[in-house]
Design a protein around this motif. Sequence first.
Motif, short mmCIF file in Angstrom:
data_model
loop_
_atom_site.label_atom_id
_atom_site.label_comp_id
_atom_site.label_asym_id
_atom_site.label_seq_id
_atom_site.Cartn_x
_atom_site.Cartn_y
_atom_site.Cartn_z
N TYR A 199 43.30 48.45 48.54
CA TYR A 199 43.50 48.19 47.12
C TYR A 199 44.78 48.81 46.57
O TYR A 199 45.51 48.18 45.83
CB TYR A 199 42.33 48.76 46.30
N GLY A 214 31.64 45.10 44.80
CA GLY A 214 32.79 45.93 44.46
C GLY A 214 33.52 45.39 43.26
O GLY A 214 33.48 44.18 42.97
N ASN A 220 32.08 32.90 42.44
CA ASN A 220 32.22 33.44 41.08
C ASN A 220 31.92 32.38 40.01
O ASN A 220 32.71 32.17 39.08
CB ASN A 220 33.60 34.05 40.86
N TYR A 277 35.50 38.17 34.68
CA TYR A 277 34.26 38.36 35.45
C TYR A 277 33.09 38.64 34.50
O TYR A 277 31.99 38.15 34.69
CB TYR A 277 34.45 39.52 36.44
N THR A 336 40.87 34.70 42.56
CA THR A 336 39.50 34.19 42.65
C THR A 336 39.44 32.93 41.81
O THR A 336 40.43 32.54 41.18
CB THR A 336 38.49 35.21 42.08
N SER A 361 36.63 41.81 51.00
CA SER A 361 36.60 40.59 50.20
C SER A 361 38.03 40.06 50.10
O SER A 361 38.92 40.73 49.60
CB SER A 361 36.05 40.92 48.81
N LYS A 406 36.78 34.19 48.97
CA LYS A 406 36.60 33.56 47.67
C LYS A 406 36.80 32.06 47.83
O LYS A 406 37.67 31.62 48.60
CB LYS A 406 37.64 34.11 46.68
N MET A 412 38.33 32.75 39.08
CA MET A 412 38.48 33.16 37.69
C MET A 412 39.94 33.36 37.29
O MET A 412 40.26 33.39 36.11
CB MET A 412 37.72 34.46 37.43
N LYS A 433 34.34 38.43 53.54
CA LYS A 433 33.90 37.53 52.46
C LYS A 433 35.14 36.83 51.96
O LYS A 433 36.18 37.48 51.78
CB LYS A 433 33.25 38.37 51.36
N ASP A 471 25.10 37.44 41.98
CA ASP A 471 25.93 38.57 41.53
C ASP A 471 25.92 38.54 39.99
O ASP A 471 25.06 39.17 39.35
CB ASP A 471 27.34 38.42 42.14
N GLU A 472 26.82 37.75 39.39
CA GLU A 472 26.99 37.73 37.93
C GLU A 472 25.69 37.55 37.14
O GLU A 472 25.56 38.08 36.03
CB GLU A 472 27.96 36.61 37.53
N ASP A 510 30.94 45.29 49.71
CA ASP A 510 32.36 45.06 49.36
C ASP A 510 32.96 46.42 49.02
O ASP A 510 33.31 46.71 47.86
CB ASP A 510 32.47 44.14 48.14
N LEU A 526 36.87 46.57 42.74
CA LEU A 526 38.20 47.11 43.05
C LEU A 526 38.38 48.49 42.43
O LEU A 526 39.41 48.81 41.83
CB LEU A 526 39.29 46.12 42.60
N GLU A 527 37.36 49.32 42.60
CA GLU A 527 37.37 50.65 42.02
C GLU A 527 38.42 51.57 42.63
O GLU A 527 38.80 51.40 43.79
CB GLU A 527 35.99 51.32 42.23
N PHE A 554 45.02 39.59 43.77
CA PHE A 554 43.68 39.15 44.18
C PHE A 554 43.34 37.90 43.39
O PHE A 554 43.13 37.96 42.18
CB PHE A 554 42.70 40.29 43.88
N LYS A 574 25.83 45.82 41.67
CA LYS A 574 27.01 46.55 41.18
C LYS A 574 26.51 47.39 40.01
O LYS A 574 26.02 46.81 39.02
CB LYS A 574 28.08 45.58 40.66
#
Length: 369
Positions: free
Chosen positions: A322, A290, A190, A55, A21, A135, A163, A23, A161, A238-239, A315, A292-293, A19, A262
Amino acid sequence: MRIERIEIRYTKMELVTSFETSMGVETHEHHIHVRVDGEGVTGWGECVVEDIPLYSSETVDTAWHVLRDCLVPAVLGRTIGRVDEAVALWARFRGHRMAKAGLESALWDALAKAKGVSLSKFLGGIRDRVPVGVSVGLQASPEALVKKVAGHLAEGYHRIKIKIAPGRDVALVKALRKEFPVLLLQVDANSAYELGDAAVFKAMDDDNLLLIEQPLSYEDIYDHSKLQKELKTPICLDESIHSLADARAAVELQSCRVINIKPGRVGGFSESKKIHDFCASVGVPVWHGGMLESGIGRAGNVALASLSNFTLPGDISASRRYYKQDIVEPEFVIDRDSMMAVPTGPGIGVEVQMDRLERVTVRKQEFRA
Ligand code: SMG
Ligand code: MG
């Protein structure tokens, strides 16, 4: 319920696809799974940290320290009737919201199970299924992205969604819009841009995006208010949103028109509910983000997303997006309407598969009252 035993496990789970992003690139999820036992009931929670602070500033090691040295001692051996009581016991510890949310979610599950109700009902949820999307990480080229998105649409997802990152942004949106003119589409930066990059977002302002997520710095609220004034497309934070106070500031400054919730980022379901209720009261829609739980965290996310003001797709994708094999049964799937069913059994409503959990455990520690 008397809290008799708490166990924390550092788990490392391999993603089916890496994945990427703005970041960096992730190939595995490094989380902490939390188990709480008391009076014959077991509750499960997930702490959504990473191995390194990308993140969030929290990591497996910071959360492990705060759980072991602060949060677990605050509640172990105590009798907790409501989750609020636990939150009050650790309120003097500042920050470390992912660590708090991990333990808090296990307590929510345990108390819901003790009452024999689903976590969704216990949290105040009103839906039996929730709208979800997927996502999509950064891909090697716009063509590769179009192909990847087509695959997810074929799987049944209705909202995509993507990135974005500096230099990998407008062209991706244009390529998708050319191929899928009416797709429900949103982008997530992000925190990769500065106010001086407003032209990037203006260039996608006529592309009918649902929202632009966290374009500017990860703690900024003020510059986002300036950027939002220049755009028709809603900004979603978000962040930058760690609490009800942040949500209020962002809404009052008109820094965003949508908020991503979140539980890990805001310290748990209790604070998430406060943000949800505030946003409902001022007409700001929210959606569930999300991290990525595994199925344990995902079950909690689906339950929270069943509250009334979670009106945009979350998400929250199927387990298979995943992981080859989730650590719960049944695994999470989506239906043909791009919806996910909210578990109805007591608590999180899914069974943790101990053999699978053991296989992904890097280390564990138990605490007894
Ligand atoms: O759980 O489907 C998911 C991932 C959703 O994109 C997602 N999460 O900023 O919203 C976000 C990211 C944070 C995790 S990236 C390591
Ligand atoms: Mg985001």
